[in-house]
Design an enzyme around this catalytic site. Sequence first.
Site, PDB file in Angstrom:
ATOM      1  N   ARG A 127      -1.339   4.734  12.223  1.00 52.87           N
ATOM      2  CA  ARG A 127      -2.386   5.661  11.779  1.00 52.87           C
ATOM      3  C   ARG A 127      -3.736   4.986  11.594  1.00 52.87           C
ATOM      4  NH1 ARG A 127       0.971   8.561   7.163  1.00 52.87           N
ATOM      5  NH2 ARG A 127       0.840   6.436   6.381  1.00 52.87           N
ATOM      6  N   LYS A 168      15.592  -4.237   9.637  1.00 51.61           N
ATOM      7  CA  LYS A 168      16.416  -4.015   8.449  1.00 51.61           C
ATOM      8  C   LYS A 168      15.528  -3.403   7.355  1.00 51.61           C
ATOM      9  CE  LYS A 168      15.521  -7.659   5.372  1.00 51.61           C
ATOM     10  NZ  LYS A 168      15.738  -7.851   4.027  1.00 51.61           N
ATOM     11  N   ASP A 197      17.973  -8.847  12.512  1.00 48.60           N
ATOM     12  CA  ASP A 197      18.065  -9.532  11.226  1.00 48.60           C
ATOM     13  C   ASP A 197      17.493 -10.909  11.510  1.00 48.60           C
ATOM     14  OD1 ASP A 197      18.634 -10.986   9.008  1.00 48.60           O
ATOM     15  OD2 ASP A 197      20.705 -10.329   8.812  1.00 48.60           O
ATOM     16  N   HIS A 198      16.239 -11.131  11.073  1.00 46.79           N
ATOM     17  CA  HIS A 198      15.536 -12.325  11.548  1.00 46.79           C
ATOM     18  C   HIS A 198      16.242 -13.623  11.165  1.00 46.79           C
ATOM     19  CE1 HIS A 198      13.861 -11.937   7.491  1.00 46.79           C
ATOM     20  NE2 HIS A 198      13.749 -13.247   7.534  1.00 46.79           N
ATOM     21  N   LYS A 212      16.912 -17.845  13.330  1.00 49.14           N
ATOM     22  CA  LYS A 212      16.476 -19.177  12.885  1.00 49.14           C
ATOM     23  C   LYS A 212      17.256 -20.247  13.634  1.00 49.14           C
ATOM     24  CE  LYS A 212      15.201 -17.822   8.201  1.00 49.14           C
ATOM     25  NZ  LYS A 212      13.780 -18.108   8.213  1.00 49.14           N
ATOM     26  N   GLU A 257      15.373 -17.780  -3.802  1.00 48.42           N
ATOM     27  CA  GLU A 257      13.939 -17.523  -3.627  1.00 48.42           C
ATOM     28  C   GLU A 257      13.203 -17.968  -4.886  1.00 48.42           C
ATOM     29  OE1 GLU A 257      13.108 -13.586  -1.283  1.00 48.42           O
ATOM     30  OE2 GLU A 257      14.618 -13.190  -2.803  1.00 48.42           O
ATOM     31  N   ASP A 276      19.706  -6.383  -0.658  1.00 51.41           N
ATOM     32  CA  ASP A 276      18.582  -7.031   0.021  1.00 51.41           C
ATOM     33  C   ASP A 276      19.011  -8.294   0.767  1.00 51.41           C
ATOM     34  OD1 ASP A 276      15.770  -7.237   0.594  1.00 51.41           O
ATOM     35  OD2 ASP A 276      15.663  -8.902  -0.830  1.00 51.41           O
ATOM     36  N   HIS A 290      21.782 -10.703   5.602  1.00 56.68           N
ATOM     37  CA  HIS A 290      21.681 -12.133   5.923  1.00 56.68           C
ATOM     38  C   HIS A 290      22.941 -12.931   5.574  1.00 56.68           C
ATOM     39  CE1 HIS A 290      17.593 -11.090   6.244  1.00 56.68           C
ATOM     40  NE2 HIS A 290      17.225 -11.326   5.019  1.00 56.68           N
ATOM     41  N   LYS A 330      16.271 -14.234  -7.138  1.00 57.20           N
ATOM     42  CA  LYS A 330      14.823 -14.420  -7.198  1.00 57.20           C
ATOM     43  C   LYS A 330      14.490 -15.289  -8.408  1.00 57.20           C
ATOM     44  CE  LYS A 330      13.088 -10.396  -4.814  1.00 57.20           C
ATOM     45  NZ  LYS A 330      12.519 -11.197  -3.737  1.00 57.20           N
TER      46      LYS A 330
HETATM   47  N1  LIG Z   1       6.588  -7.264   6.213  1.00 58.19           N
HETATM   48  C1  LIG Z   1       7.593  -8.070   6.450  1.00 58.19           C
HETATM   49  O1  LIG Z   1       7.492  -9.299   6.409  1.00 58.19           O
HETATM   50  C2  LIG Z   1       8.951  -7.498   6.800  1.00 58.19           C
HETATM   51  C3  LIG Z   1      10.040  -8.378   6.922  1.00 58.19           C
HETATM   52  C4  LIG Z   1      11.281  -7.870   7.295  1.00 58.19           C
HETATM   53  C5  LIG Z   1      11.427  -6.516   7.534  1.00 58.19           C
HETATM   54  N2  LIG Z   1      10.367  -5.678   7.399  1.00 58.19           N
HETATM   55  C6  LIG Z   1      10.561  -4.261   7.708  1.00 58.19           C
HETATM   56  O2  LIG Z   1       9.630  -3.882   8.717  1.00 58.19           O
HETATM   57  C7  LIG Z   1       9.214  -2.547   8.535  1.00 58.19           C
HETATM   58  C8  LIG Z   1       7.698  -2.484   8.438  1.00 58.19           C
HETATM   59  O3  LIG Z   1       7.292  -3.254   7.329  1.00 58.19           O
HETATM   60  P1  LIG Z   1       5.753  -3.608   7.032  1.00 58.19           P
HETATM   61  O4  LIG Z   1       5.783  -4.556   5.897  1.00 58.19           O
HETATM   62  O5  LIG Z   1       5.031  -3.990   8.255  1.00 58.19           O
HETATM   63  O6  LIG Z   1       5.207  -2.183   6.513  1.00 58.19           O
HETATM   64  P2  LIG Z   1       3.674  -1.711   6.409  1.00 58.19           P
HETATM   65  O7  LIG Z   1       2.758  -2.866   6.188  1.00 58.19           O
HETATM   66  O8  LIG Z   1       3.666  -0.597   5.427  1.00 58.19           O
HETATM   67  O9  LIG Z   1       3.359  -1.157   7.872  1.00 58.19           O
HETATM   68  C9  LIG Z   1       3.843   0.089   8.317  1.00 58.19           C
HETATM   69  C10 LIG Z   1       3.001   0.544   9.479  1.00 58.19           C
HETATM   70  O10 LIG Z   1       3.449   1.852   9.887  1.00 58.19           O
HETATM   71  C11 LIG Z   1       2.322   2.739   9.831  1.00 58.19           C
HETATM   72  N3  LIG Z   1       2.744   4.078   9.418  1.00 58.19           N
HETATM   73  C12 LIG Z   1       3.458   4.403   8.308  1.00 58.19           C
HETATM   74  N4  LIG Z   1       3.692   5.730   8.304  1.00 58.19           N
HETATM   75  C13 LIG Z   1       3.115   6.234   9.415  1.00 58.19           C
HETATM   76  C14 LIG Z   1       3.034   7.538  10.000  1.00 58.19           C
HETATM   77  N5  LIG Z   1       3.604   8.593   9.430  1.00 58.19           N
HETATM   78  N6  LIG Z   1       2.370   7.662  11.161  1.00 58.19           N
HETATM   79  C15 LIG Z   1       1.796   6.595  11.766  1.00 58.19           C
HETATM   80  N7  LIG Z   1       1.830   5.343  11.265  1.00 58.19           N
HETATM   81  C16 LIG Z   1       2.492   5.174  10.118  1.00 58.19           C
HETATM   82  C17 LIG Z   1       1.412   2.146   8.812  1.00 58.19           C
HETATM   83  O11 LIG Z   1       0.150   2.692   8.957  1.00 58.19           O
HETATM   84  P3  LIG Z   1      -0.598   3.191   7.598  1.00 58.19           P
HETATM   85  O12 LIG Z   1      -1.122   1.936   6.990  1.00 58.19           O
HETATM   86  O13 LIG Z   1      -1.645   4.105   8.063  1.00 58.19           O
HETATM   87  O14 LIG Z   1       0.443   3.859   6.736  1.00 58.19           O
HETATM   88  C18 LIG Z   1       1.522   0.670   9.188  1.00 58.19           C
HETATM   89  O15 LIG Z   1       0.830   0.376  10.367  1.00 58.19           O
HETATM   90  C19 LIG Z   1       9.937  -2.057   7.274  1.00 58.19           C
HETATM   91  O16 LIG Z   1      11.125  -1.420   7.651  1.00 58.19           O
HETATM   92  C20 LIG Z   1      10.283  -3.341   6.536  1.00 58.19           C
HETATM   93  O17 LIG Z   1      11.436  -3.199   5.735  1.00 58.19           O
HETATM   94  C21 LIG Z   1       9.128  -6.143   7.037  1.00 58.19           C
END
Ligand SMILES: NC(=O)c1ccc[n+]([C@@H]2O[C@H](COP(=O)([O-])OP(=O)(O)OC[C@H]3O[C@@H](n4cnc5c(N)ncnc54)[C@H](OP(=O)(O)O)[C@@H]3O)[C@@H](O)[C@H]2O)c1
Length: 514
Positions: free
Chosen positions: A63, A172, A201-202, A206, A240, A259, A264, A364
């Site tokens: 978005r 995940k 599952d990253h 590793k 952690e 979690d 993992h 944690k």
């Molecule tokens: N971050 C990490 O390191 C990490 C690690 C392991 C797993 N994950 C998993 O990866 C996934 C994403 O995590 P994230 O941390 O990247 O989340 P995030 O920062 O919230 O990013 C989500 C993305 O999706 C977009 N989005 C959300 N709702 C939307 C909609 N209805 N229409 C269009 N775009 C939309 C958001 O845009 P907006 O900003 O406009 O909402 C943003 O670009 C999750 O399932 C999380 O559990 C993340």
Amino acid sequence: MSDSASHNPLRTGLEEAQVAQPCTLVIFGGGGDLSRRKLLPAIYNQVIDGALPANFAVLGVAREELDDASYREFAREGIERFSRQSLDPRHWPDFERVLHFEQGAFDDADTYARLKKRLEEIEPAFGIPGNRVFYLAIPPALIETCVQHLNAAGLVQPVGVDVPFSRIIVEKPIGRDLQSARQVNNILGSNFDESQIFRIDHYLGKETVQNILAMRFGNSIFEPLWNAKHIDHVQITVAEEEGVGTRAGYYDRAGALRDMVQNHILQLLTLIAMEPPWAMKADVIRDHRQDVLNCMRPITPDTIDSSVVRAQYGPGFHHGEDVPGYRRESGVAQDSTTETYVALKVYVDNWRWAGVPFYIRTGKRMPKRVSEIAVYFKSVPPILFNADADHPLEPNVLALNIQPNEGLSLRIATKLPGPKVRIYPVKMDFRYGSTFGDQSPEAYERLLLDVMAGDATLFMRRDTVEASWMFIEDILESWGSSHTRWLPEYSAGTWGPLEADRLIESKRRKWRLL
Ligand SMILES: NC(=O)c1ccc[n+]([C@@H]2O[C@H](COP(=O)([O-])OP(=O)(O)OC[C@H]3O[C@@H](n4cnc5c(N)ncnc54)[C@H](OP(=O)(O)O)[C@@H]3O)[C@@H](O)[C@H]2O)c1
């Protein structure tokens, strides 16, 4: 572009062919945190290392108000901060031209129509034969919406010979219990073939985790000892340092068991406990891992107290500073009973592992960030050097360090130099960093490449996800019926509650000092 493999003769070895095929990587959530910190830097490193095909493009969708130019800036900032290799201005213009962005909401059919049009422009321009990888880097609640719209828009190609491939990567967590995991899997399964679905599952990407297979099955000295006759117990620690930080919204509903253990840690356990696979083929390895999950002894209401300890961190110290307890963290309910620590004693009931406990702990606000698997061998008989019951010899321990000091070490008994016979445990140590020099690739680099090559070995199959949840669900149900209002506390910056020590302290076992 650099060719690090050619600089280090230690890096040549037996190679498994791994060829990424030309494709467009469509990242749903391309403007999010995962993309900025992990995915875009991973792609950059692969390009720098020459691992990606020349016919490759990225299309971010989300978005955020971005266009191609501002998405390239977004990527640049993420790569400058988080990439393994620093950004090289000479290569940047070549790299940034593969990055594209399409703004849109995931619940709007128009987004997918525009996406299709963009892909039909990008593919001929980059010589891509219609292969598409859809990466869902989005909140789990949106998986259904995205998958159904993708299919309805005609963006999913059925599996076939000589047709472009469509693959989907799902992050995940897959569900928050067995029922919701099944729901996600049903939605995925009714729109994609299982062979097109890559549940990531990253941890499995590793280097040190992949090295478990190489160590077990590339050496002749371990396998004959790898069983209940010679192994006393196994300890798996994933600690952690951080508290809940900014993730309270998610974490307070999840907790340490969901979690860390459900995905993992159970995956690590399957790699340690699996039977030797007969081929390095995705489904052969995944079948063998699945067998381990199938024979894990369920934890019942009768055994839960002697098998599982949960706790929450209270106030304490972190790097010399006072830090609040979990219930005082922002975004956490003040009466929360979510566990930030869990320790388990589990058994794999098959011939190889009969009676060998696997001790698991994760939490944690531990004193340091460390992930390690330690295999404790049985003590030598109480004769000769081990005859003094008051001063038993330390057993041999094979420790696989997953992070941060990737490597492995073996503790063995040696004689201290001098006229007296005194036995002392020493460590034989192997460290990736000092042996191979270069920084190991990030897990996401390897995993993205595997998807483009169609290799699902390191990804979770549907039955694996569901079997892990089945094991965890027994524990969740027992917890749910106990109506606890208060969990044991451990001070932030310590290794967990006393109750966890009691779980392991039988037969002279104790948690490893890390
Ligand atoms: N971050 C990490 O390191 C990490 C690690 C392991 C797993 N994950 C998993 O990866 C996934 C994403 O995590 P994230 O941390 O990247 O989340 P995030 O920062 O919230 O990013 C989500 C993305 O999706 C977009 N989005 C959300 N709702 C939307 C909609 N209805 N229409 C269009 N775009 C939309 C958001 O845009 P907006 O900003 O406009 O909402 C943003 O670009 C999750 O399932 C999380 O559990 C993340």
